[in-house]
Scaffold this motif. Structure first.
Motif, PDB file in Angstrom:
ATOM      1  N   LEU A 371     -10.989 -78.616 -45.876  1.00  0.00           N
ATOM      2  CA  LEU A 371     -10.006 -79.408 -45.115  1.00  0.00           C
ATOM      3  C   LEU A 371      -9.736 -78.331 -43.975  1.00  0.00           C
ATOM      4  CD1 LEU A 371      -7.428 -81.166 -47.328  1.00  0.00           C
ATOM      5  CD2 LEU A 371      -9.583 -81.941 -46.174  1.00  0.00           C
ATOM      6  N   SER A 372      -9.580 -77.174 -44.122  1.00  0.00           N
ATOM      7  CA  SER A 372      -9.016 -76.155 -42.927  1.00  0.00           C
ATOM      8  C   SER A 372     -10.313 -75.979 -41.907  1.00  0.00           C
ATOM      9  CB  SER A 372      -8.549 -75.020 -43.419  1.00  0.00           C
ATOM     10  OG  SER A 372      -9.547 -74.321 -44.220  1.00  0.00           O
ATOM     11  N   GLU A 373     -11.493 -76.068 -42.226  1.00  0.00           N
ATOM     12  CA  GLU A 373     -12.785 -75.863 -41.575  1.00  0.00           C
ATOM     13  C   GLU A 373     -13.586 -77.026 -40.727  1.00  0.00           C
ATOM     14  OE1 GLU A 373     -14.635 -72.238 -43.973  1.00  0.00           O
ATOM     15  OE2 GLU A 373     -15.223 -74.332 -44.701  1.00  0.00           O
ATOM     16  N   ILE A 374     -13.502 -78.462 -41.392  1.00  0.00           N
ATOM     17  CA  ILE A 374     -14.305 -79.016 -40.921  1.00  0.00           C
ATOM     18  C   ILE A 374     -13.633 -79.910 -39.657  1.00  0.00           C
ATOM     19  CG2 ILE A 374     -15.732 -79.700 -43.035  1.00  0.00           C
ATOM     20  CD1 ILE A 374     -14.095 -82.161 -43.326  1.00  0.00           C
ATOM     21  N   TYR A 375     -12.734 -79.935 -39.331  1.00  0.00           N
ATOM     22  CA  TYR A 375     -12.104 -80.742 -38.207  1.00  0.00           C
ATOM     23  C   TYR A 375     -12.063 -79.882 -36.962  1.00  0.00           C
ATOM     24  CZ  TYR A 375     -10.476 -83.876 -41.796  1.00  0.00           C
ATOM     25  OH  TYR A 375     -10.607 -84.848 -42.948  1.00  0.00           O
ATOM     26  N   PRO A 376     -12.750 -80.539 -35.769  1.00  0.00           N
ATOM     27  CA  PRO A 376     -12.548 -79.706 -34.516  1.00  0.00           C
ATOM     28  C   PRO A 376     -11.234 -79.555 -34.071  1.00  0.00           C
ATOM     29  CG  PRO A 376     -14.018 -81.884 -34.479  1.00  0.00           C
ATOM     30  CD  PRO A 376     -13.351 -81.981 -35.819  1.00  0.00           C
ATOM     31  N   LEU A 377     -10.911 -78.625 -33.394  1.00  0.00           N
ATOM     32  CA  LEU A 377      -9.824 -77.888 -32.930  1.00  0.00           C
ATOM     33  C   LEU A 377      -8.707 -79.084 -32.447  1.00  0.00           C
ATOM     34  CD1 LEU A 377      -7.874 -75.432 -32.752  1.00  0.00           C
ATOM     35  CD2 LEU A 377      -8.934 -74.978 -30.536  1.00  0.00           C
ATOM     36  N   LYS A 378      -9.428 -80.039 -31.572  1.00  0.00           N
ATOM     37  CA  LYS A 378      -8.384 -80.803 -30.692  1.00  0.00           C
ATOM     38  C   LYS A 378      -7.953 -81.914 -31.617  1.00  0.00           C
ATOM     39  CE  LYS A 378     -12.039 -83.753 -29.375  1.00  0.00           C
ATOM     40  NZ  LYS A 378     -12.956 -84.545 -28.491  1.00  0.00           N
ATOM     41  N   ILE A 379      -8.482 -82.114 -32.875  1.00  0.00           N
ATOM     42  CA  ILE A 379      -7.842 -82.828 -33.964  1.00  0.00           C
ATOM     43  C   ILE A 379      -7.504 -82.206 -35.210  1.00  0.00           C
ATOM     44  CG2 ILE A 379      -9.095 -85.180 -32.834  1.00  0.00           C
ATOM     45  CD1 ILE A 379     -10.692 -84.816 -35.831  1.00  0.00           C
ATOM     46  N   ARG A 380      -7.439 -81.047 -35.276  1.00  0.00           N
ATOM     47  CA  ARG A 380      -7.713 -80.206 -36.492  1.00  0.00           C
ATOM     48  C   ARG A 380      -6.206 -80.599 -37.222  1.00  0.00           C
ATOM     49  NH1 ARG A 380      -9.123 -74.438 -35.759  1.00  0.00           N
ATOM     50  NH2 ARG A 380     -11.103 -75.490 -35.461  1.00  0.00           N
ATOM     51  N   SER A 381      -5.034 -80.416 -36.740  1.00  0.00           N
ATOM     52  CA  SER A 381      -3.950 -80.600 -37.242  1.00  0.00           C
ATOM     53  C   SER A 381      -3.579 -82.085 -37.717  1.00  0.00           C
ATOM     54  CB  SER A 381      -2.643 -79.884 -36.763  1.00  0.00           C
ATOM     55  OG  SER A 381      -2.637 -80.278 -35.144  1.00  0.00           O
ATOM     56  N   LYS A 382      -3.759 -83.028 -36.736  1.00  0.00           N
ATOM     57  CA  LYS A 382      -3.717 -84.435 -36.875  1.00  0.00           C
ATOM     58  C   LYS A 382      -4.659 -84.899 -38.303  1.00  0.00           C
ATOM     59  CE  LYS A 382      -1.664 -86.195 -32.693  1.00  0.00           C
ATOM     60  NZ  LYS A 382      -1.784 -85.024 -31.828  1.00  0.00           N
ATOM     61  N   ALA A 383      -5.945 -84.348 -38.303  1.00  0.00           N
ATOM     62  CA  ALA A 383      -6.930 -84.869 -39.379  1.00  0.00           C
ATOM     63  C   ALA A 383      -6.415 -84.333 -40.503  1.00  0.00           C
ATOM     64  CB  ALA A 383      -8.053 -84.425 -38.828  1.00  0.00           C
ATOM     65  N   MET A 384      -5.835 -83.131 -40.386  1.00  0.00           N
ATOM     66  CA  MET A 384      -5.206 -82.555 -41.931  1.00  0.00           C
ATOM     67  C   MET A 384      -3.949 -82.976 -42.259  1.00  0.00           C
ATOM     68  SD  MET A 384      -5.739 -78.495 -42.200  1.00  0.00           S
ATOM     69  CE  MET A 384      -5.180 -78.406 -43.725  1.00  0.00           C
ATOM     70  N   THR A 385      -3.187 -83.643 -41.317  1.00  0.00           N
ATOM     71  CA  THR A 385      -2.115 -84.591 -41.772  1.00  0.00           C
ATOM     72  C   THR A 385      -2.543 -85.675 -42.607  1.00  0.00           C
ATOM     73  OG1 THR A 385      -1.095 -83.828 -39.699  1.00  0.00           O
ATOM     74  CG2 THR A 385      -0.185 -85.911 -40.876  1.00  0.00           C
TER      75      THR A 385
END
Ligand code: BGC
Length: 450
Positions: A371-385
């Motif tokens: 979860l902490s690696e696969i999301y591109p930076l621009k959406i990382r925190s939202k996608a993790m949410t």
């Protein structure tokens, strides 16, 4: 070529300090979620709690976690990863303190809710922080140290419960949770913000000087351009971008993995172990509690193996071996309940240990790493949410439905159902989870967006 094969860097003492302080969040997560199992025995008579009221006191933390996960991503985007961790540790101190002085049922509910909000926030912010601060070669190990801290928190809460049980001191059980939180609160002021977040804010000088403090040698300099270009053009992506057709697939991969982490049933064991042992025929309460501590120890030990292996053999292999082992253990457990012969005690104990051990090798730590690696930076925190929200939501549903399932389908049916879901998770990992070992977050981003 992956970063892993080109760069071998030493770890600076400062980086190690940073990682240790950040992983305390995992400890707090584990302690706060598991401490209730021991406290409840004394809360029920002290506050004359009915069975539904006991259920509310137990599950309120999960409602808090869901709320915390929802705000956590927004906080990390807006105020940065570090400030979010500081706020979370303050919340833990307040929650633990409040719970330790409660005089009413309402106070217990509020205290549990507050602690839960802390857990929800750190479950988004801590893996994100650790992943962004880590060198690519050690990222798997460092993020999984966070999970190791979760398992330690759970084990220590079992031990504290056991120690405080004789004096019925439930207030101390809660209060002790404030100690690591206070320690972390102080240390967090000495931690840096993550370079990725600073680059995203356009603070390039600050981001570069932090990287300089965190890394030995000059190899990290090759990474800077890639980090800047991953950060600068789009800043923070909107929710529309998160759900856009281009990113929907990667969003779903993380969310489904996160859901599998819960619906394969781990927290039925973590939250209800004494109960399961009781159903399996352990007659003495001390026997059931002792067996629970053994479960906690297996959880810690197997996580250590995973921490060691993650950057050596990769994420996929651990997930696959873990899921296969969990499925077999659950089938044996279900079978033991089905046959119900004299050796069910031993069979239940051994297969539960094996099940927890295989979870701790695979789905436990690797989910947080992925979860902490696969999301591109621009959406990382939202996608993790979204993914962490789903994790807590399904945790709640599984915990809530477990006792009903046992009553309706019996032990055999329930565990065989979890076995079937685990087999499905094996297929999902095999088919969809990419291997991210040794790649920089920017390399993973271009692999995902290709
Ligand atoms: C899960 C928790 C679980 C814990 C057990 C974590 O990765 O998210 O729900 O209680 O592992 O070790």
């Amino acid at each position: 070529m992956g970063y892993q094969r080109t760069v071998k860097e030493k770890l600076t003492p400062y980086l190690l300090f940073v990682i240790i302080v950040a992983t305390i969040s995992g400890f707090l997560f584990g302690y706060q979620t598991a401490v209730i199992s021991g406290a409840l025995i004394f809360l029920a008579p002290a506050f004359h709690l009915s069975i539904p009221e006991q259920g509310v006191v137990v599950s309120m933390i999960l409602i808090g976690c869901i709320l915390g996960a929802l705000v956590g991503g927004h906080m990390t985007d807006r105020w940065g990863r570090k400030k979010t961790l500081i706020i979370a540790s303050m919340i833990f101190i307040i929650g633990s303190f409040l719970l330790s002085i409660c005089q009413s049922y309402e106070c217990l509910i509020i205290g549990r809710l507050i602690s839960g909000i802390g857990v929800g926030i750190v479950s988004v912010a801590a893996p994100l922080y650790i992943s962004e601060i880590s060198p690519p070669r050690h990222r798997g190990m460092f993020v999984s140290l966070y999970q190791l801290a979760v398992t330690l928190g759970i084990l220590i809460s079992f031990v504290v419960n056991y120690q405080c049980a004789e004096s019925a001191n439930w207030r101390l059980m809660f209060l002790l949770g404030a100690v690591p939180a206070a320690l972390q609160f102080i240390c967090l002021f000495f931690l840096p913000e993550t370079p990725s977040w600073l680059f995203k804010q356009g603070e390039e000088k600050e981001g570069t000087s932090i990287l300089q403090k965190l890394r030995y040698g000059k190899n990290w300099m090759n990474q800077i351009e890639a980090m800047k270009s991953a950060a600068s053009p789009h800043r923070i992506g909107s929710w529309k971008v998160v759900f856009s057709s281009k990113l929907r697939f990667v969003l779903l991969i993380g969310v489904v993995l996160s859901i599998f982490q819960q619906i394969t049933g781990i927290n039925t064991v973590i939250y209800y172990a004494p109960k399961i042992f009781e159903i399996a025929g352990f007659t003495s309460a001390t026997g059931a509690i002792a067996a629970t501590m053994v479960v906690g120890t297996v959880n810690v030990l197997a996580t250590i193996i995973s921490v060691w292996l993650l950057d050596r053999i990769g994420r996929r292999k651990l997930l696959l071996v873990g899921a296969a082992g969990m499925a077999v253990s659950l089938i044996v457990l279900g079978g033991a309940f089905f046959i119900g012969s004299g050796w069910i005690n031993e069979a239940a104990l051994v297969s539960l240990m094996a099940y927890v051990g295989f979870f701790a090798i695979g789905l436990g730590p690797v989910t947080w790493v992925i979860l902490s690696e696969i999301y591109p930076l621009k959406i990382r925190s939202k996608a993790m949410t979204v993914a962490v929200f789903a994790n807590w939501g399904f945790n709640y549903l599984v915990s809530l439905s477990f006792l009903d399932l046992i009553q309706g389908m019996g032990g055999a049916g329930t565990f065989l159902l979890y076995a079937a879901i685990t087999i499905l998770s094996f297929w999902f990992v095999y088919r969809f989870i990419p291997e991210t070992r040794g790649k920089t977050l920017e390399e993973i981003e271009s692999m995902i967006l290709r």
